[in-house]
Each structure stands twice: as structure tokens, then as C-alpha cells.
Design a protein around this motif. Structure first.
Motif, PDB file in Angstrom:
ATOM      1  N   VAL A 249      38.942  43.121  43.188  1.00  0.00           N
ATOM      2  CA  VAL A 249      38.384  41.892  43.753  1.00  0.00           C
ATOM      3  C   VAL A 249      39.485  40.828  43.704  1.00  0.00           C
ATOM      4  O   VAL A 249      40.418  40.923  42.898  1.00  0.00           O
ATOM      5  CB  VAL A 249      37.120  41.456  42.957  1.00  0.00           C
ATOM      6  N   ALA A 250      39.367  39.843  44.588  1.00  0.00           N
ATOM      7  CA  ALA A 250      40.357  38.767  44.585  1.00  0.00           C
ATOM      8  C   ALA A 250      40.180  37.900  43.348  1.00  0.00           C
ATOM      9  O   ALA A 250      39.064  37.654  42.917  1.00  0.00           O
ATOM     10  CB  ALA A 250      40.230  37.919  45.844  1.00  0.00           C
ATOM     11  N   ARG A 251      41.286  37.424  42.818  1.00  0.00           N
ATOM     12  CA  ARG A 251      41.227  36.590  41.610  1.00  0.00           C
ATOM     13  C   ARG A 251      42.447  35.694  41.576  1.00  0.00           C
ATOM     14  O   ARG A 251      43.401  35.904  42.317  1.00  0.00           O
ATOM     15  CB  ARG A 251      41.141  37.488  40.370  1.00  0.00           C
ATOM     16  N   GLY A 252      42.384  34.704  40.665  1.00  0.00           N
ATOM     17  CA  GLY A 252      43.504  33.770  40.552  1.00  0.00           C
ATOM     18  C   GLY A 252      43.504  32.777  41.705  1.00  0.00           C
ATOM     19  O   GLY A 252      42.501  32.596  42.408  1.00  0.00           O
ATOM     20  N   HIS A 253      44.633  32.159  41.899  1.00  0.00           N
ATOM     21  CA  HIS A 253      44.830  31.143  42.944  1.00  0.00           C
ATOM     22  C   HIS A 253      44.407  31.716  44.299  1.00  0.00           C
ATOM     23  O   HIS A 253      44.916  32.739  44.743  1.00  0.00           O
ATOM     24  CB  HIS A 253      46.310  30.775  42.951  1.00  0.00           C
ATOM     25  N   LYS A 281      40.830  46.454  51.436  1.00  0.00           N
ATOM     26  CA  LYS A 281      39.510  46.318  52.069  1.00  0.00           C
ATOM     27  C   LYS A 281      38.416  46.190  51.003  1.00  0.00           C
ATOM     28  O   LYS A 281      37.529  45.321  51.097  1.00  0.00           O
ATOM     29  CB  LYS A 281      39.236  47.528  52.972  1.00  0.00           C
ATOM     30  N   ALA A 282      38.486  47.028  49.995  1.00  0.00           N
ATOM     31  CA  ALA A 282      37.458  46.968  48.942  1.00  0.00           C
ATOM     32  C   ALA A 282      37.506  45.627  48.215  1.00  0.00           C
ATOM     33  O   ALA A 282      36.466  45.041  47.885  1.00  0.00           O
ATOM     34  CB  ALA A 282      37.666  48.120  47.949  1.00  0.00           C
ATOM     35  N   GLN A 283      38.705  45.120  47.984  1.00  0.00           N
ATOM     36  CA  GLN A 283      38.827  43.806  47.335  1.00  0.00           C
ATOM     37  C   GLN A 283      38.192  42.716  48.195  1.00  0.00           C
ATOM     38  O   GLN A 283      37.487  41.841  47.705  1.00  0.00           O
ATOM     39  CB  GLN A 283      40.302  43.451  47.100  1.00  0.00           C
ATOM     40  N   MET A 284      38.464  42.792  49.488  1.00  0.00           N
ATOM     41  CA  MET A 284      37.934  41.743  50.357  1.00  0.00           C
ATOM     42  C   MET A 284      36.421  41.867  50.464  1.00  0.00           C
ATOM     43  O   MET A 284      35.709  40.852  50.441  1.00  0.00           O
ATOM     44  CB  MET A 284      38.589  41.839  51.736  1.00  0.00           C
ATOM     45  N   ASP A 285      35.918  43.080  50.558  1.00  0.00           N
ATOM     46  CA  ASP A 285      34.460  43.259  50.644  1.00  0.00           C
ATOM     47  C   ASP A 285      33.782  42.735  49.370  1.00  0.00           C
ATOM     48  O   ASP A 285      32.750  42.057  49.440  1.00  0.00           O
ATOM     49  CB  ASP A 285      34.122  44.737  50.873  1.00  0.00           C
ATOM     50  N   ALA A 286      34.378  43.028  48.226  1.00  0.00           N
ATOM     51  CA  ALA A 286      33.796  42.542  46.970  1.00  0.00           C
ATOM     52  C   ALA A 286      33.894  41.024  46.876  1.00  0.00           C
ATOM     53  O   ALA A 286      32.982  40.353  46.386  1.00  0.00           O
ATOM     54  CB  ALA A 286      34.512  43.188  45.780  1.00  0.00           C
ATOM     55  N   THR A 287      34.983  40.493  47.364  1.00  0.00           N
ATOM     56  CA  THR A 287      35.176  39.033  47.325  1.00  0.00           C
ATOM     57  C   THR A 287      34.141  38.337  48.205  1.00  0.00           C
ATOM     58  O   THR A 287      33.584  37.297  47.840  1.00  0.00           O
ATOM     59  CB  THR A 287      36.604  38.694  47.781  1.00  0.00           C
TER      60      THR A 287
ATOM     61  N   ARG B 581      13.400  40.071  32.537  1.00  0.00           N
ATOM     62  CA  ARG B 581      13.495  41.023  33.639  1.00  0.00           C
ATOM     63  C   ARG B 581      14.925  40.965  34.173  1.00  0.00           C
ATOM     64  O   ARG B 581      15.557  39.912  34.159  1.00  0.00           O
ATOM     65  CB  ARG B 581      12.529  40.670  34.759  1.00  0.00           C
ATOM     66  N   LEU B 582      15.392  42.099  34.655  1.00  0.00           N
ATOM     67  CA  LEU B 582      16.763  42.159  35.166  1.00  0.00           C
ATOM     68  C   LEU B 582      16.765  42.194  36.686  1.00  0.00           C
ATOM     69  O   LEU B 582      16.004  42.959  37.295  1.00  0.00           O
ATOM     70  CB  LEU B 582      17.468  43.403  34.633  1.00  0.00           C
ATOM     71  N   VAL B 583      17.621  41.391  37.297  1.00  0.00           N
ATOM     72  CA  VAL B 583      17.816  41.509  38.744  1.00  0.00           C
ATOM     73  C   VAL B 583      18.756  42.679  38.994  1.00  0.00           C
ATOM     74  O   VAL B 583      19.485  43.127  38.107  1.00  0.00           O
ATOM     75  CB  VAL B 583      18.376  40.204  39.371  1.00  0.00           C
ATOM     76  N   ALA B 584      18.703  43.168  40.220  1.00  0.00           N
ATOM     77  CA  ALA B 584      19.476  44.361  40.579  1.00  0.00           C
ATOM     78  C   ALA B 584      20.952  44.151  40.253  1.00  0.00           C
ATOM     79  O   ALA B 584      21.488  43.057  40.375  1.00  0.00           O
ATOM     80  CB  ALA B 584      19.287  44.670  42.060  1.00  0.00           C
ATOM     81  N   GLU B 585      21.597  45.233  39.861  1.00  0.00           N
ATOM     82  CA  GLU B 585      22.970  45.149  39.400  1.00  0.00           C
ATOM     83  C   GLU B 585      23.962  45.097  40.550  1.00  0.00           C
ATOM     84  O   GLU B 585      24.958  44.396  40.492  1.00  0.00           O
ATOM     85  CB  GLU B 585      23.272  46.375  38.527  1.00  0.00           C
ATOM     86  N   GLY B 586      23.654  45.866  41.594  1.00  0.00           N
ATOM     87  CA  GLY B 586      24.641  46.081  42.652  1.00  0.00           C
ATOM     88  C   GLY B 586      24.910  44.846  43.477  1.00  0.00           C
ATOM     89  O   GLY B 586      25.093  43.757  42.965  1.00  0.00           O
ATOM     90  N   GLY B 587      24.899  45.022  44.777  1.00  0.00           N
ATOM     91  CA  GLY B 587      25.126  43.886  45.639  1.00  0.00           C
ATOM     92  C   GLY B 587      26.509  43.936  46.226  1.00  0.00           C
ATOM     93  O   GLY B 587      27.455  43.465  45.628  1.00  0.00           O
ATOM     94  N   SER B 588      26.622  44.538  47.407  1.00  0.00           N
ATOM     95  CA  SER B 588      27.928  44.576  48.035  1.00  0.00           C
ATOM     96  C   SER B 588      27.923  43.772  49.323  1.00  0.00           C
ATOM     97  O   SER B 588      28.945  43.609  49.952  1.00  0.00           O
ATOM     98  CB  SER B 588      28.332  46.012  48.317  1.00  0.00           C
ATOM     99  N   GLY B 589      26.757  43.264  49.703  1.00  0.00           N
ATOM    100  CA  GLY B 589      26.704  42.541  50.976  1.00  0.00           C
ATOM    101  C   GLY B 589      26.818  41.043  50.795  1.00  0.00           C
ATOM    102  O   GLY B 589      27.054  40.547  49.704  1.00  0.00           O
ATOM    103  N   TRP B 590      26.635  40.350  51.876  1.00  0.00           N
ATOM    104  CA  TRP B 590      26.682  38.890  51.872  1.00  0.00           C
ATOM    105  C   TRP B 590      25.586  38.374  50.939  1.00  0.00           C
ATOM    106  O   TRP B 590      24.430  38.782  51.067  1.00  0.00           O
ATOM    107  CB  TRP B 590      26.486  38.412  53.305  1.00  0.00           C
TER     108      TRP B 590
END
Lengths: 629, 629
Positions: A249-253, A281-287, B581-590
Motif C-alpha cells: 500500500v502507499a505510505r509516507g509522503h 497495481k495492488a498498492q494502488m488498489d489498496a490505497t 460486534r465486528l465489522v467485516a475485515e476485508g474491503g478492497s473497493g471504494w
């Protein structure tokens, strides 16, 4: 002057799923963005140049020649880069309109810079002269390679809008110097601020010379192993904590992170490095899923101008630096071309309407550096004649001690035609909706399209095929992810409902035919992921690509007291209207109590404004997220 | 050795509503704070001294003598001050217990520092020698007057626990130097970091010499007129934006703001300046109502270690510097003595249990500099052998590059007996509940009291009068503001319900009689003012003076996913229990959607821990505020 290949294109991957169309192919004809391009041409570029003359950043080059630089140098260590970014804007602007004035501005600056370059290609007004720090003595903060990066990007713009002139040759000499100095067997170093990577990669594409791409790859691979000094904010500040291909994931400045990602994406594409590409791509999607504001803004911390942790997205301390938004668009454009996936064009749109459009004052003479989502106290009008020392200046300032953002906006506006449409998969893709004339070639056959729209004031986009081969043209239009049902594509009597993603026209269109995309441009409540704790139980309002904001001018009270009654609905006019109750104003006691307070009295119906318009009516409080009563 | 007046008292106002009782009057006998005082004596002071030897801050004084200081100096520009704060702790500790070892430690350090003082009284290892910056060449960051302030405070401690020895005389020479240099007609300057004001005022009280109080007043009056340079964070960083008597709330660097307020309060009291006193009091009241965390922490921004705007109190980026808490206690103690109003003792209690107690690791070998209310990712164990470069180190570090906090904790623990009880209005007031033996005089008649309690494990406080004049003693006990009904005072069979504030014993008590205060020590939900938007619709749990926290060790999951079911109640045990209660862990979308997500599944009942205990079981996530399901 050599032949111009790929006219007016900021990036030209040697291989990609989608091929970009450049400034020679796409002409924006007014509308929301046409107005801003006109403001850029008439005002922003001149404004930036005047300020850089006034604060002495351009004169540094003159003083380098007359021997007075050591005592007379002005600006931070990266001030050269702002001159280059301005020149990049001029180059695109000349490419866009053919403006002789822009060309002359560019050439006049070239004449002042050219003689400053040293015989071995080195060029920087801050380092290396007697009385200055030695070259490459401060990789963490020196910004020499960062400045080279912007020099090279300006040269790519110039080459792709004019051809190889003296400025371009100067940049090539600088790039050769960088390769000689930092290549295999040379200095095993990386710069504190990425930027050289993305610049060298594009220069390699421009010149068809792998040398520059290999050098960009070297810089990418070297990062993340602790070559830079640990600092209070940690090595993550300059992404030197984790190798690019291992980060998740993106981090820092934030600007550093995004410039690096853009460069790494280019290197991955050019070297066929699928692992590296997948990592970026994975970093940007997670960001995008966990570290991006609803405005598309990035950077949650003023400290280190940095990304926060996952879901750390405080509205008031949102840094959302304008440059970080632009840098994220650079990453998105690269991932879009490589993958054809719509989320990248979605984010470009979001950033355009909510960061780029927000940054600049409507009169073109002020800029936000940071784009907060909640201004708690009425901002102070900045001084007119001195640069603001504060990145988080509370209202748009005419200039900053660190003024990277205005020229970044200028170069982006001047070149934004390159983000409108692409070709690929035997079709033309429309990514952004602007009134435009588009020329493209699919399977070597020429196509011309006219796009007309009042977007984003309404959601109707009409594409007319002006010319096409006899079999017609296949069109694909992005249906933004903010659409939640109700979008249609119509060709003649055929109307089909379309979902978010790239909607295929129901059939090929021939010359003279047209197609209408209708997007439901209605105001909507938007709820945050519950893990974004700082806006928990709060809602925002969006309408199309635009985020809306409550400004105290409209509420008639401090927005900090507002609670919104969602059940009372959203008014239907051009601007959304909401029902607001105000919590008590006073409060002199301990603010943690046995029961929470709620807003009192009759709700007042209040108009929201597009977020990008806030701060244009004088000091105000403003917020995007509204607590639910 | 001169006679010791006001034995063991950090502050002795020449006039006040309440008169403090010092270390010679109040002996803390075990319990929550007695344990911590013992840890201070056995471990914290030695730990700090060992680290300051190890990192060379003490050796700077040696190098000043052997001429090698320029090349060998270690530590930041304020490192001398930490040596003085450590000596202050030693002085109080010697005063508290008579420990010969502490006295010897103090004297050994005195011997190393004494010869470094210059003939005119100046003393600083960072400035003024050939090869160093000149004296007083950097008021913004030089910290010379800050160091003098801590030198003088240490000397006051020494004088009030031992007498006027060589160290005290050295500090007086330094103070005389400051008065000569910065008095009327001298340098018209102020230091970037307030501290000299509070120190000079107390020295004036100690010596009965107005000169020092006038000098403190001069520094207070000079501030707020822009004598210091504007910086990116603004002049509010060092409170040089608004004159002290015109400001309405604390702002800028939190420690600076509170040290200044303490000094200004002293000046106001000693000069009878009611306007100034009212201004300081109003600022503190507003700060408590709008800029203080539920833990009593102050400082909402890592940037500038500063207060935020009103109601800007983000949990995750809470800076809540340990030193800011201690500085706020200094202000509160002054306002308490001057006004007798209970809210100041309430805040002292809150800070003691939630900042001072939190700062230090249970083994005494680590410290929090910043005290966050929400740790999003498991902290990293800091390195054992090097100082942490990061103030927001994610777990307690043994030492910091900037290590002001450990010695501040030490001097506070060693002197905290002075905050327990006062006399005034013909009565004895009990402000803090600890097992203690108390000696006091009311109307020149001696009184002895025994206080026994398990507070805060339970809320029962028993005061027994050991000796008193025949007419008995009037007792007043603070009923904390966290009490919301149910508190009683009992003398024999007489039981009266008492409300928050100072409860008067129902009648005078004679020798042998006792009184029992019973406070309802039950877990409670606490709701924030709705304007504290970053914890909107979230609750905290408190029990007595302590704030509780959810740590991932107990939840068995990342606390970021937690939503609390308030309706399910609070468990009744020693530690509160909540339904999560716990909210879902995942979350890869907007992460911005048409509807908010809620926690899923059966709630799990989870124990909370006192906030001050968090981070003692290894890396964890932790949060104080819990979103309501």
C-alpha cells in the motif's frame, strides 16, 4: 527540427491495452474543463511566471551566470523544478493551441537556463559552486534528481509538441549525466524525492533508448533498502522502508509515493516485469480502498505530508495536497492504459473535479496547497504580495514558499486532453466527458467523433460520429462507479441500461450516427466505511463526480454546529438542499458527558455547493461530512 | 545552610485562597501513587541518569571544561534542561525520603555543572564558545532561557528540600544574569519556549525578591507582539501571536502554552494583576471545555506538537504529550490555589491517572512521549539500546532523541505529595485521594490526619483525625465532577449525599473521629460533545477517574473493526465488560457507499483495561472511543 511522433502525449507506453490519444487528437471545446484550460492560458501560467520572477526563482539562473548566485540565490532547494514545471505547462499549452506567445515564453526561459548547464550535463542552481554545498551531498533533501526529473518531463512535453530543440537536447545531456553518475558501477544512491524515475522512463520511450529505462529501473529497485537516512518520520517518508515490489500500500509522503508508483509502473510496462506491475497495481488498489478521501485526495497527515494508516482519513486535517492528487492521476493514467480497468478513470475523474478544480481560485490568482474537507474556523485572507509560508493556508494564497502545486495544476490542465479517450480492443474508449472533437485511428482507419455535453451540470453525453470506416466504429463509454442504476445508452430507438464499467455501444456506429449516454445526475448520500472512524455516522453528498460541501455563507452559522436530518431528504434543485439542525453554540464545561447532545429546534433547509467552489466568497467555515442527527 | 522555609513545596504563592501542603506535611503511604513513587525512586531516576550518561548529555558539562565540547557535544539544544529536570526530581526525592543516595547523586551532578558556569552567570553547553553559535543568537530555537528556567526550578526544589547550597547559588547567579541581560533597558526579547517565567516567579517567591517576579512579568508582557520570527506553523506556535492578556484559549505548542500560562498565573498572583489572572483563568477554562481529551491530554496535532482548533480532538493523532499533561497540572495547581475551584483538581486527577500513569511502562524502563487514544496498527517494540527518533513511537521507548518526558514524570512523582491537600477558609481541603499521613495548621493550630483508601480500585476514602484542636477540624473533600449522584459523606451515623465540588464535612471532627467519603466507583458510558466530530457517535468508558480502553489482546481482533452495543450494558466486574460486534475485515473497493456497514454476528463480550495499562503486553491495537453499533 525532427519529426514529432506521438504529438501531445505525456506518456506513450511501448505496449498497452489502451493507446492514449493526445493533444493533437482530442480538442476540448469549452465546458467545465475548457473554461479552466482557458483560465490556465490567460492567467495561471502568467501568474506563476510573474511570481517566480518576483521571488527570484528564475533569476537564480541569471545569477548562476553572473557569479552572484551564492549570495543572491532565492527559494528552496527544489525551486528550479518549479521553473521546469512551468515550462512543461507552456510546452503543452503551445502544443494545445499553437500559441506563439507561449512558445516565446518557453524559448525565453530556455535562453536563460541553457548557459547554466555544466559541460558534463549537471544543472542545478543550489549545488556545486564554490560557496555552495557539493553536488550530491544530500540525497535525502537535496532534490537534485527531482529537479532533473522535472527538467526531463518538460523536455518530453517540448519534444512531443514542438520537436527536439535546444531545451530538449539540454535535458538529454542532463539525463546522460544522471545515467553516467548513477548507472551500474556508479553511485549506488537514490534521491529523497522520486520523480527522476517517471521522467527517465518517458525519455527512454521518446528516444527509443533503453538506457534511460534501465536507469529508471535501477532507481526503482534500489529504493526500499534503507539507503536513505532514518528520520523522525521513518524511512517510509521517502518509501525507502520496503522494496517497491514488496510493498502492499502507499505510505509516507504522498507525492513521493505516487511519483514513485508512476515511475515503477512505467518501468514494469517497458521491461515486461509482471511482478513489479502487479505490485504497483495492488498498492494502488489498496490505497484507493483504504487511504483515499471521498474527494480523491490523498495524504491524511500534515506531519510528513503523508499517508496515514488504513482508514485514517480525518476530514479536518486532510492534507490532500494538490500535487498528490495530480501524482495519483499520473499513476491512474498508467494503470488505465495498461489494464483498461475503469476504477482508474473513475479516480482520475474524482480528482479532476474535487482536487484539481478545487485547488485554483475562480479568478486564477490563488491556490490551495492542501485541500481540507473541514475548515473549522473562517480562513484568513492570505497576504497578496508575499508567498504564504503555510501549506495549509486557510484560504487560497497567491503563492507559497513551497509552491509546487500551481505549476502542477497548469501542466495538468494544459495536457488534460490526453486523458479523455483511448483506442484499444478494436474500439474507441471515452473515459472523461467533455465537449470535444476527437480524432482516432482503429485498425489504421481514421475516425472522427464529436462529443457534446453539459457534464457535470447534467449527465447527458452525446457522441456523434463525424467520420468512420464503412463498417462503423465501436464505442465504449465509461459508466462511472458513482452510478447506482439508471444509466442508459441510446442509439436511435435502441436504449439499453448500462452498469458501471465500460459500456459497449449496442452496435457499431457509422458516420452521421450518434449515441447518447445518460447518467443519473442526482444528489446522493454517501456513507463512509465504518472503519473511517473520524467520519463515523456522518454522510457526504455527491452529485455525479462532484462532492458537495456545506459552507457557512449558506448555513448562516458555523458549520461545526450542523447535524443533518437524512430522513428529510435531499432537495432537488441544481444544488442539493439539506435539512440542518444546529447543536448548542456555547459550552464552557467539560465536554464529555453522560449523554450526547443533539441538534435543536426546527431544521433549516440549506443549500450545499460543489466542494470545488468553496472558499471563493471570503472567509468561511466549510465541511463535507455532516454528522447525522 | 540556611533555614528551610516552606519545606517541599514546588509553589508558594504569597497570597492565595488555599495554602498548599508540601512534602514535609503530606506523606503518601503506598497505594496507586505510592507504588509509582517507589518505582520512581528505585528505577525511573536511575534509568534517566544512565541514559543521559550513555547519550552524552551529562558529559557535555565535562567537555565544556576540558575544551572538547565543540566536537564532542551530544544532544539537542535543550539537553542541559533534562539534566536539570533530573536534578529537580532528585531534589524532591531527597526531600521526600531523605535518601542519602539521592542527595549524593544530586551533589555529584552539581560538582560537574558548577565549574561550567561563566563569571557573568551564563551557563549553557550549546552556545557561546569559539566554534559554537553566539549566545542569544537564536531566540526561536536556542532554548537558552528554557534551560535557565529548568535550572532555576531545580534550584527551588533544592532550596525547599535542603537549603541554599552551591547549586542554588549557581542558579541565582544565572537568574541575576538573565535579569541583567533581559531587564528593562536590556535585550527586548523573549524565548521561543516559555519556562523561564514560571521559574523566575518562584525564585522570587523563594528569595522574597521582586526583581525576579518583575523579570518574569516582563517576559510575559513582551510575548504576543510578534517578537519571534513567523514560521510555517505561525507565531501561535510559541504564543507570540496574541498578548497573554488578550488571548482567549490555549493554542500552538501545548507544552509552551501551558508553561507560559503557569508563569503568567504566578506573575498575576504576585503582582495583584487581576486582569491578567482573569485572562489566564478564562484561557484555561476554555481549553478544558474545547481542547482537552477525555484523558486530560492536550495537543491534537503532531505538527507543531500543538493544540488544534476548538473541538479538534482526533483520537488516533492525539499528541497528548506527557509533558503537556504535566504542564497543564502546573497551571491547574496554580488556579486551584488561587480560586479554590474544583475543576482544576478534577483535571489534575484526570491527568495523573490517564497521562502521568500511562506514560511510564510498568517496569519503569519505557515511556510514552505522545499518548494516543487510538493505536491503529500493532506498535513496534522500540529498540532497547538506542534513543527513539520518533516522539510518536508506537510503544514505550526507553529513551528519545527528545526526552523531555521521563524527567518531567520523575519530578512530578517525587513532588506529588504537594497536590494532595491544602488549608484555607479555616478548613483542610482534600483534593486527591491517596493513603497518606497529613500534617497541617489551621489558625496556627496543628492538625494531623490519616487518609486510608484503595482508590481508585474502590471509591471509599476514610479520613481519621489523629490530632486536632479541641474545637475540632473542618474538612472539605473534593467530590469529583465524574460523580453523577450517589456520593456520600458519613460521620458516625450521619450520612449525607454530596454533589460534585468541595463537600463540607457535616460537622467539625475532633481527634479520634473519622469521616468516610464514598464515591460510586462504577463503569459508565461517556459521550463526547457532538462538535468533537472525530469521535461522533462513539462512546468511551470511564470508572472513577480512569478512562478505559479496548486492547486487541482482549478483543482477539483488530480494535479498528469494533462497534459497541451500548444497549447490552457494561459488565460489573473489576474491569468493565462490553458487547462488541465486528465489522467485516476485508474491503478492497471504494470505501464510500450508498449505505453504511454495521458490525455482524453475535456480539462478543470483551473486557476493557484501564487506559494507563495499555501497551504493557506487547504490540497491540488499542482504542478508547468505541463506535456505537
Amino acid at each position: 527540427m525532427s519529426r514529432i511522433v506521438d504529438f501531445g502525449l505525456p506518456i506513450v507506453p511501448s505496449t498497452s491495452r489502451l493507446r492514449p490519444l493526445g493533444l493533437g487528437d482530442v480538442e476540448i471545446l469549452g465546458g467545465f474543463w475548457g473554461e479552466r484550460q482557458a483560465l490556465n492560458a490567460s492567467t495561471l501560467i502568467a501568474h506563476a511566471q510573474e511570481w517566480m520572477e518576483k521571488v527570484g526563482w528564475i533569476a537564480n539562473f541569471d545569477h548562476a551566470l553572473d557569479g552572484t548566485l551564492v549570495e543572491k540565490r532565492r527559494g528552496r532547494e527544489f525551486s528550479d523544478s518549479d521553473v521546469y514545471k512551468l515550462m512543461e505547462a507552456m510546452a503543452w499549452e503551445h502544443g494545445r493551441t499553437g500559441s506563439a506567445e507561449m512558445n516565446e515564453r518557453f524559448e525565453a526561459l530556455t535562453r536563460r537556463i541553457l548557459p547554466v548547464q555544466e559541460p558534463d550535463g549537471y544543472l542545478n542552481t543550489k549545488f556545486g559552486r564554490p560557496g555552495q554545498q557539493p553536488r550530491y551531498s544530500d540525497f535525502e533533501w537535496g532534490h537534485e534528481l527531482y529537479c532533473f526529473g522535472h527538467l526531463i518531463q518538460a523536455a518530453v512535453a517540448r519534444a512531443r509538441t514542438f520537436g527536439r530543440d535546444a531545451f530538449v537536447e539540454m535535458a538529454i545531456r542532463a539525463a546522460d549525466h544522471v545515467c553516467a553518475e548513477f548507472g551500474e558501477g556508479g553511485r549506488d544512491s537514490i534521491p529523497g524525492h522520486p520523480e527522476i524515475e517517471v521522467a527517465l522512463a518517458e525519455l527512454g520511450r521518446l528516444l527509443g533508448d533503453d538506457k534511460y529505462i534501465r536507469q529508471a529501473a535501477l532507481f526503482v529497485e534500489r529504493r526500499g533498502h534503507g539507503r536513505l537516512r532514518d528520520i523522525e518520520w521513518g524511512r517510509s517518508y521517502y518509501q525507502d522502508d520496503i522494496p517497491v515490489r514488496e510493498a502492499t500500500v502507499a505510505r509516507g509522503h504522498a507525492v513521493r509515493a505516487m511519483y514513485l508508483a508512476a515511475g515503477a509502473a512505467d518501468v514494469a510496462v517497458e521491461t515486461g516485469d509482471e511482478e513489479l506491475f502487479a505490485a504497483v497495481k495492488a498498492q494502488m488498489d489498496a490505497t484507493m480502498a483504504r487511504r483515499t478521501y471521498v474527494t480523491g485526495g490523498m495524504g491524511s497527515r500534515h506531519t510528513g505530508e503523508a499517508f496515514g494508516e488504513d482508514f485514517e482519513l480525518p476530514p479536518d486535517r486532510s492534507y490532500s495536497e494538490t500535487c498528490a492528487g495530480i501524482a495519483a492521476m499520473m499513476v491512474c493514467q498508467r494503470l488505465l492504459l495498461a489494464t483498461g480497468e475503469p476504477q482508474y478513470a473513475d479516480l482520475i475523474e474524482r480528482i479532476l473535479y474535487n482536487i484539481v478544480a478545487t485547488s485554483t481560485a475562480e479568478d486564477g490568482h490563488g491556490f490551495f496547497y492542501a485541500n481540507t474537507l473541514y475548515r473549522r474556523t473562517p480562513g484568513e485572507l492570505p497576504e497578496k504580495d508575499v508567498p504564504s509560508p503555510r501549506a495549509d493556508s486557510s484560504l487560497r494564497a497567491p503563492w507559497y514558499d513551497v509552491s509546487c502545486c500551481p505549476t502542477n495544476v497548469s501542466r495538468t490542465l494544459a495536457s488534460m486532453a490526453s486523458m479523455i479517450a483511448t483506442t484499444g480492443d478494436g474500439a474507441v474508449q471515452i473515459h472523461q466527458f467533455v465537449p470535444a472533437h476527437i480524432r482516432a485511428a482503429v485498425a489504421d482507419e481514421s475516425i472522427e467523433l464529436d462529443m457534446t455535453t453539459n457534464y457535470p451540470d447534467d449527465g447527458i453525453v452525446r457522441i456523434t460520429v463525424v467520420s468512420a470506416p464503412t463498417q462503423g466504429v465501436e464505442l465504449r463509454l465509461r459508466v462511472p462507479a458513482w452510478v447506482d442504476g439508471g444509466a442508459t445508452l441510446a442509439v436511435g430507438d435502441t436504449v439499453v441500461e448500462v452498469a458501471a464499467g465500460y459500456a459497449h455501444a449496442p452496435r457499431r456506429l457509422r458516420a452521421g450516427e450518434s449515441l447518447t449516454l445518460t447518467l443519473p445526475m442526482e444528489a446522493k448520500w454517501v456513507h463512509p466505511d465504518p472503519r473511517i472512524d473520524t467520519v463515523f455516522h456522518q454522510v457526504a453528498v455527491t452529485k455525479g463526480p462532484r462532492v458537495f460541501a456545506l459552507e457557512s455563507h449558506d448555513l448562516g452559522a458555523d458549520v461545526g454546529r450542523a447535524q443533518v436530518d437524512v430522513a428529510a431528504g435531499l432537495g432537488d434543485g441544481v444544488q442539493p438542499e439539506v435539512a440542518i439542525r444546529l447543536v448548542a453554540e456555547g459550552g464552557s464545561g467539560w465536554p464529555y458527558r453522560a449523554a450526547g447532545d443533539a441538534g435543536q429546534g426546527e431544521p433549516r433547509r440549506t443549500t450545499l455547493i460543489p466542494y470545488h467552489r468553496w472558499g471563493n466568497r471570503g472567509p468561511a467555515t466549510m465541511r463535507v461530512w455532516l454528522p447525522m442527527a
